[in-house]
Design a protein around this motif. Structure first.
Motif, PDB file in Angstrom:
ATOM      1  N   ALA A  24      48.329 -22.498  -2.454  1.00 42.53           N
ATOM      2  CA  ALA A  24      47.647 -23.170  -1.343  1.00 42.53           C
ATOM      3  C   ALA A  24      48.046 -22.545  -0.011  1.00 42.53           C
ATOM      4  O   ALA A  24      47.193 -22.347   0.875  1.00 42.53           O
ATOM      5  CB  ALA A  24      47.971 -24.663  -1.351  1.00 42.53           C
ATOM      6  N   ARG A  25      49.322 -22.204   0.151  1.00 39.36           N
ATOM      7  CA  ARG A  25      49.753 -21.558   1.390  1.00 39.36           C
ATOM      8  C   ARG A  25      49.123 -20.177   1.541  1.00 39.36           C
ATOM      9  O   ARG A  25      48.786 -19.755   2.650  1.00 39.36           O
ATOM     10  CB  ARG A  25      51.281 -21.457   1.430  1.00 39.36           C
ATOM     11  N   LEU A  26      48.969 -19.480   0.420  1.00 38.40           N
ATOM     12  CA  LEU A  26      48.328 -18.167   0.464  1.00 38.40           C
ATOM     13  C   LEU A  26      46.902 -18.276   0.998  1.00 38.40           C
ATOM     14  O   LEU A  26      46.421 -17.387   1.710  1.00 38.40           O
ATOM     15  CB  LEU A  26      48.324 -17.571  -0.945  1.00 38.40           C
ATOM     16  N   LEU A  27      46.222 -19.373   0.654  1.00 37.50           N
ATOM     17  CA  LEU A  27      44.847 -19.600   1.101  1.00 37.50           C
ATOM     18  C   LEU A  27      44.781 -20.355   2.426  1.00 37.50           C
ATOM     19  O   LEU A  27      43.681 -20.615   2.924  1.00 37.50           O
ATOM     20  CB  LEU A  27      44.078 -20.391   0.036  1.00 37.50           C
ATOM     21  N   ASP A  28      45.930 -20.730   2.955  1.00 39.13           N
ATOM     22  CA  ASP A  28      46.003 -21.501   4.197  1.00 39.13           C
ATOM     23  C   ASP A  28      45.081 -22.721   4.123  1.00 39.13           C
ATOM     24  O   ASP A  28      44.307 -22.997   5.036  1.00 39.13           O
ATOM     25  CB  ASP A  28      45.621 -20.615   5.393  1.00 39.13           C
ATOM     26  N   THR A  29      45.198 -23.458   3.023  1.00 39.00           N
ATOM     27  CA  THR A  29      44.298 -24.587   2.802  1.00 39.00           C
ATOM     28  C   THR A  29      45.055 -25.884   2.633  1.00 39.00           C
ATOM     29  O   THR A  29      46.156 -25.915   2.075  1.00 39.00           O
ATOM     30  CB  THR A  29      43.405 -24.351   1.560  1.00 39.00           C
ATOM     31  N   PRO A 124      29.844 -11.466   4.452  1.00 38.39           N
ATOM     32  CA  PRO A 124      30.487 -12.061   5.634  1.00 38.39           C
ATOM     33  C   PRO A 124      30.586 -13.582   5.505  1.00 38.39           C
ATOM     34  O   PRO A 124      29.782 -14.329   6.060  1.00 38.39           O
ATOM     35  CB  PRO A 124      29.566 -11.640   6.777  1.00 38.39           C
ATOM     36  N   VAL A 125      31.589 -14.046   4.795  1.00 38.99           N
ATOM     37  CA  VAL A 125      31.668 -15.464   4.432  1.00 38.99           C
ATOM     38  C   VAL A 125      31.888 -16.354   5.645  1.00 38.99           C
ATOM     39  O   VAL A 125      31.377 -17.477   5.695  1.00 38.99           O
ATOM     40  CB  VAL A 125      32.759 -15.698   3.378  1.00 38.99           C
ATOM     41  N   ALA A 126      32.647 -15.895   6.618  1.00 38.83           N
ATOM     42  CA  ALA A 126      32.895 -16.730   7.802  1.00 38.83           C
ATOM     43  C   ALA A 126      31.583 -17.117   8.479  1.00 38.83           C
ATOM     44  O   ALA A 126      31.352 -18.297   8.791  1.00 38.83           O
ATOM     45  CB  ALA A 126      33.814 -16.005   8.778  1.00 38.83           C
ATOM     46  N   GLU A 127      30.704 -16.145   8.691  1.00 40.50           N
ATOM     47  CA  GLU A 127      29.415 -16.420   9.337  1.00 40.50           C
ATOM     48  C   GLU A 127      28.503 -17.240   8.422  1.00 40.50           C
ATOM     49  O   GLU A 127      27.810 -18.161   8.875  1.00 40.50           O
ATOM     50  CB  GLU A 127      28.724 -15.107   9.722  1.00 40.50           C
ATOM     51  N   ILE A 128      28.509 -16.912   7.143  1.00 45.75           N
ATOM     52  CA  ILE A 128      27.681 -17.661   6.188  1.00 45.75           C
ATOM     53  C   ILE A 128      28.154 -19.109   6.108  1.00 45.75           C
ATOM     54  O   ILE A 128      27.351 -20.040   6.026  1.00 45.75           O
ATOM     55  CB  ILE A 128      27.724 -16.976   4.813  1.00 45.75           C
ATOM     56  N   LYS A 133      27.516 -24.940   6.438  1.00 47.20           N
ATOM     57  CA  LYS A 133      28.068 -26.194   6.957  1.00 47.20           C
ATOM     58  C   LYS A 133      27.044 -26.924   7.814  1.00 47.20           C
ATOM     59  O   LYS A 133      26.885 -28.155   7.713  1.00 47.20           O
ATOM     60  CB  LYS A 133      29.332 -25.915   7.769  1.00 47.20           C
ATOM     61  N   ALA A 134      26.336 -26.181   8.667  1.00 53.91           N
ATOM     62  CA  ALA A 134      25.320 -26.808   9.514  1.00 53.91           C
ATOM     63  C   ALA A 134      24.206 -27.424   8.679  1.00 53.91           C
ATOM     64  O   ALA A 134      23.633 -28.460   9.048  1.00 53.91           O
ATOM     65  CB  ALA A 134      24.746 -25.774  10.488  1.00 53.91           C
ATOM     66  N   HIS A 135      23.909 -26.812   7.539  1.00 55.39           N
ATOM     67  CA  HIS A 135      22.867 -27.340   6.652  1.00 55.39           C
ATOM     68  C   HIS A 135      23.357 -28.551   5.859  1.00 55.39           C
ATOM     69  O   HIS A 135      22.550 -29.403   5.471  1.00 55.39           O
ATOM     70  CB  HIS A 135      22.403 -26.241   5.696  1.00 55.39           C
ATOM     71  N   GLY A 136      24.659 -28.608   5.618  1.00 62.52           N
ATOM     72  CA  GLY A 136      25.231 -29.733   4.890  1.00 62.52           C
ATOM     73  C   GLY A 136      25.357 -29.535   3.396  1.00 62.52           C
ATOM     74  O   GLY A 136      25.684 -30.483   2.674  1.00 62.52           O
ATOM     75  N   ALA A 137      25.120 -28.311   2.906  1.00 64.62           N
ATOM     76  CA  ALA A 137      25.203 -28.059   1.464  1.00 64.62           C
ATOM     77  C   ALA A 137      26.650 -27.863   1.030  1.00 64.62           C
ATOM     78  O   ALA A 137      27.518 -27.476   1.825  1.00 64.62           O
ATOM     79  CB  ALA A 137      24.382 -26.825   1.098  1.00 64.62           C
ATOM     80  N   ASP A 155      39.329 -23.494   4.242  1.00 62.76           N
ATOM     81  CA  ASP A 155      39.222 -24.548   5.244  1.00 62.76           C
ATOM     82  C   ASP A 155      38.470 -24.060   6.474  1.00 62.76           C
ATOM     83  O   ASP A 155      37.545 -24.715   6.964  1.00 62.76           O
ATOM     84  CB  ASP A 155      40.608 -25.049   5.653  1.00 62.76           C
ATOM     85  N   ALA A 156      38.857 -22.905   6.976  1.00 65.36           N
ATOM     86  CA  ALA A 156      38.241 -22.376   8.196  1.00 65.36           C
ATOM     87  C   ALA A 156      36.773 -22.045   7.988  1.00 65.36           C
ATOM     88  O   ALA A 156      35.968 -22.140   8.925  1.00 65.36           O
ATOM     89  CB  ALA A 156      39.000 -21.137   8.670  1.00 65.36           C
ATOM     90  N   TRP A 157      36.407 -21.665   6.765  1.00 63.42           N
ATOM     91  CA  TRP A 157      35.037 -21.250   6.481  1.00 63.42           C
ATOM     92  C   TRP A 157      34.173 -22.367   5.908  1.00 63.42           C
ATOM     93  O   TRP A 157      32.993 -22.138   5.629  1.00 63.42           O
ATOM     94  CB  TRP A 157      35.032 -20.076   5.502  1.00 63.42           C
ATOM     95  N   GLY A 158      34.723 -23.550   5.701  1.00 62.97           N
ATOM     96  CA  GLY A 158      33.932 -24.654   5.156  1.00 62.97           C
ATOM     97  C   GLY A 158      33.579 -24.492   3.697  1.00 62.97           C
ATOM     98  O   GLY A 158      32.535 -24.972   3.243  1.00 62.97           O
TER      99      GLY A 158
END
Length: 367
Positions: A24-29, A124-128, A133-137, A155-158
């Motif tokens: 979990a720490r490796l993924l910062d989640t 580019p997962v951060a942008e995707i 997230k905005a769509h709610g899926a 966490d940062a990428w939703g």
């Protein structure tokens, strides 16, 4: 007969939980992380079967063979699936995702592979993630090849379901894997009557019997050697530093691209744009009339340990993979691979310049 891998004391629940915490720490989640006792296909399939059903409408992004597999699983669950396929030599963009979601506004599940080691691209997962997230899926991500080679930040990428494996850039075992699960993904599973229960594919079993129970009693006997290898793998990454590990992979990828362009002989990067090329492995396209599998076989005669492989399936005739990941994300592995490919090309009557390739590797790799 005694042996260091035999007659080990049973792995305790506390030790198992401590390894999960380190992953979990490796993924910062802050999400729940479950280490599953099998290769990464286990949580990849379990996560889809746990959250998808006849009412699911999925956008399945295909940038390589794993995306095709996810679409098959989703359909088998009864989901309505809209595939978004892009050529394997490129990556999907956040704009393409946004357009597809606008075309299918009922979409409530998005599946994506971060880096396709099989085709050598990365998305580019951060942008995707912002678009999803905005769509709610619900956002499902295969980060098996990318973890350790480039940032993976659920966490940062939703990301609601993020599956990783240790056998590539992490340089660890293939027999265990992990998945981070958001609270809304757990809620989707709990509400899904078709979610596997009392099954090896069941993530809900781990939630209800392991996590909710305070991680006191394991569901079954763990894969002890693989768990200890995973622990050692994470320790090694912690000691070297995750940023340093990722930098090695980025350098290996950049040096391989530069080296193959200097090598000549007709080889060229399979993924056209460097920014869309995965740092975990570099794929190469062979020139017309040169069979990739045959060229790799020639290259491996001198050193079978080189990280070279032909592409899978239909790509076996035209694609070569330089698998510079884990402990093989080194200058020497890249130089040796290019030299062997150069020699193999020369045997086929296609002169190449291994010395120029070696110089390009040295010039590209930071001191």
């Amino acid at each position: 007969m005694s042996h260091p891998l035999l007659d080990l004391a049973p792995l305790s629940a506390d030790r198992f939980a401590s390894i999960e915490a380190r992953v979990a720490r490796l993924l910062d989640t802050e999400q729940d992380v479950v280490i599953t006792q099998g290769e990464a296909l286990l949580p990849l399939e379990g996560a889809i079967r746990g959250t998808a059903g006849p009412g699911t409408v999925a956008l399945n992004v295909i940038t390589g063979p794993y995306g095709q597999t996810f679409g098959d699983w989703l359909r088998d669950c009864g989901a309505t699936v809209h595939d978004l396929a892009v050529p394997f030599h490129t990556a999907v963009t956040a704009d393409r995702i946004a357009e597809a979601l606008a075309e299918h506004p009922e979409t409530d599940f998005v599946s994506l592979v971060h880096a396709e080691a099989a085709t050598g691209n990365t998305n580019p997962v951060a942008e995707i993630g912002e678009v999803v997230k905005a769509h709610g899926a619900l956002f499902y991500l295969d980060a098996v090849a990318s973890v350790g080679a480039e940032p993976v930040l659920p966490d940062a990428w939703g990301v609601d379901l993020c599956v990783i494996g240790a056998q590539k850039a992490m340089g660890g075992p293939a027999g265990v894997s992990a998945v981070s699960v958001s609270q809304r993904a757990w809620a989707r599973m709990a509400a899904n009557p078709r979610a596997p229960r009392r099954s090896y594919l069941s993530l809900l079993d781990w939630k209800e019997r392991w996590i909710d129970g305070g991680r006191k009693a394991l569901l079954h006997a763990p894969a002890q050697l693989e768990m200890l290898a995973l622990e050692a793998c994470v320790e090694r990454i912690e000691a070297e530093g995750l940023e340093t590990v990722m930098a090695r992979h980025a350098s290996a990828a950049a040096a391989t691209r530069a080296g193959v362009l200097a090598l000549g002989g007709g080889l060229e990067p399979y993924v056209h744009r460097a920014r869309e090329a995965a740092p975990v492995a570099t794929t190469l396209r062979t020139p017309a009339g040169v069979d990739a599998a045959e060229l790799v076989a020639r290259a491996l005669r001198a050193d079978p340990a080189l990280p070279l492989a032909a592409g899978g399936g239909a790509l076996a005739r035209e694609m070569i993979r330089v698998n510079h990941y884990g402990p093989l994300a080194t200058r020497e592995a890249v130089r040796s691979s290019l030299a062997a490919l150069g020699a193999a090309l020369a045997e086929r009557g296609r002169p190449a310049d291994p010395d120029a390739a070696s110089r390009a590797v040295e010039e590209t790799w930071p001191a």
